[in-house]
Design an enzyme around this catalytic site. Structure first.
Site: not given
Ligand code: OKP
Ligand code: ZN
Length: 348
Positions: A163, A199, A201, A289
């Protein structure tokens, strides 16, 4: 498999993240990596090594040098504001959304923090920079070994990276390990490199870093941003710009309907694009995930499915670097990651 372990990962251990208006314990915690390490050691057959020194020059060709300076000095600035801050993690509370200015870098720490960060879930603390920097060293070391002739390597590190954009952190990510691995492969002589992000996300940071470049193809299979984090990037119409036109492929899927067959079809579509692109090497941001038991995500994948994922990726027959990304069901995380790597080796 060659495994480059970031032994400094535990210097980053956030206390709390913002969730629905209150603070909850961090989901991205050191035990995640420890479960993966334990399972890989239990299975045996891997070669383990420490990362070489970090390479700040290379890092400056992936991230904005002003962003790197900010991250490197953030903790010192934070405690200079008030020594009591040492007991609290850093989280932003103001952001330059459209309608506000992005072109001025505020003097105030809180102003710069919001400029370089896109969420309230990614706390920074005293060891974040050291842990993340050592993570990029793991990615570089893994990539250099593969460039020198190894079939594959795994950068086992956290915090994750996919990210993190050119000048942006969030989603538990600060420095983009996968992008650093791709840049290392390019500089070691691979004319074209592909990134295949599996991933759950969207890999918004990697997309951002390479969006205007024609030498690195970025592919991401992820939960549809209309319903899934990070919401503001990852749509299918994002195809790259300028020299990078056609060099970004987003494959968003609805987590409601997606099961392994549909997810695997997207994986094959991504691999076809990578073959057409003529990639000479591959980087796989590996998050598990997508697992059915994941507490914050999931495409319903079962542990056995991950063997097939690795085998299918091996079918590309490309020198490959895996970087450890998401996966929050700690009871399944070790088996799932090890299954991808074992499946890959069985498929070679
Ligand atoms: C990271 B990876 C905001 C937080 C929301 C974010 C998830 C990040 C995933 N308060 N959660 O791609 O596994
Ligand atoms: Zn993720």
């Amino acid at each position: 498999m060659l495994i480059v372990l970031n032994g400094r990962h535990c210097l980053h251990a956030g206390r709390q993240e913002m969730y629905r208006g209150h603070m909850i314990p961090c989901v991205e915690k050191p035990s995640r990596l420890e479960f993966v390490e334990a399972e890989l050691r239990l299975r045996g057959g891997s070669e383990w090594m420490d990362p070489d020194e970090a390479d700040l020059d290379l890092l400056g060709r992936v991230h904005d040098p002003r962003y790197l300076d900010f991250l490197a000095g953030a903790w010192a600035e934070w405690i200079a504001l008030d020594p009591k801050n040492a007991e609290t993690d850093i989280l932003p509370s103001a952001w330059p959304m459209p309608g506000l200015r992005h072109d001025v870098v505020p003097l105030a720490f809180a102003g710069r923090l919001g400029l370089f960060c896109f969420d309230s879930g990614s706390p920074m603390m005293s060891g974040t920079w050291d842990a993340a920097l050592a993570g990029t060293a793991s990615a570089i070391t893994a990539a250099r070994r593969v460039a020198a002739g190894r079939t594959a390597a795994f950068a086992l590190t956290r915090p994750p990276g996919h990210h993190a954009g050119r000048a942006l952190f969030g989603g538990y990510c600060f420095l983009n390990n996968a992008a650093v691995a791709a840049q290392t492969l390019r500089e070691a002589g691979a004319a074209r490199v592909a990134v295949l992000d599996v991933d759950f996300h969207h890999g918004n940071g990697t997309q951002d870093i390479f969006y205007r470049r024609g030498d690195v193809l970025t592919v991401s299979i992820h939960g549809h941003p209309l319903t899934e984090y990070p919401f503001y990037l990852g749509y299918a119409d994002e195809r790259g710009e300028g020299a990078g036109e056609g060099c970004n492929l987003n494959l968003p899927l609805s987590p409601k309907v997606s099961r392994f067959a549909e997810w695997h079809a997207a994986l094959e579509e991504g691999l076809s694009a990578i073959a057409r692109f003529g990639a000479e090497a591959l980087v796989v941001p590996l998050g598990v995930d997508t697992y059915k038991g994941d507490p914050i995500a999931g495409f319903g994948l079962e542990s056995e499915d991950y063997l097939k994922v690795g085998e299918t990726i091996a079918g590309a027959r490309l020198p490959s670097i895996f970087t450890f990304e998401g996966g929050y069901a700690v009871e399944g995380i070790g088996v799932n990651v090890a299954n991808v790597l074992d499946g890959f080796e069985a498929g070679r």
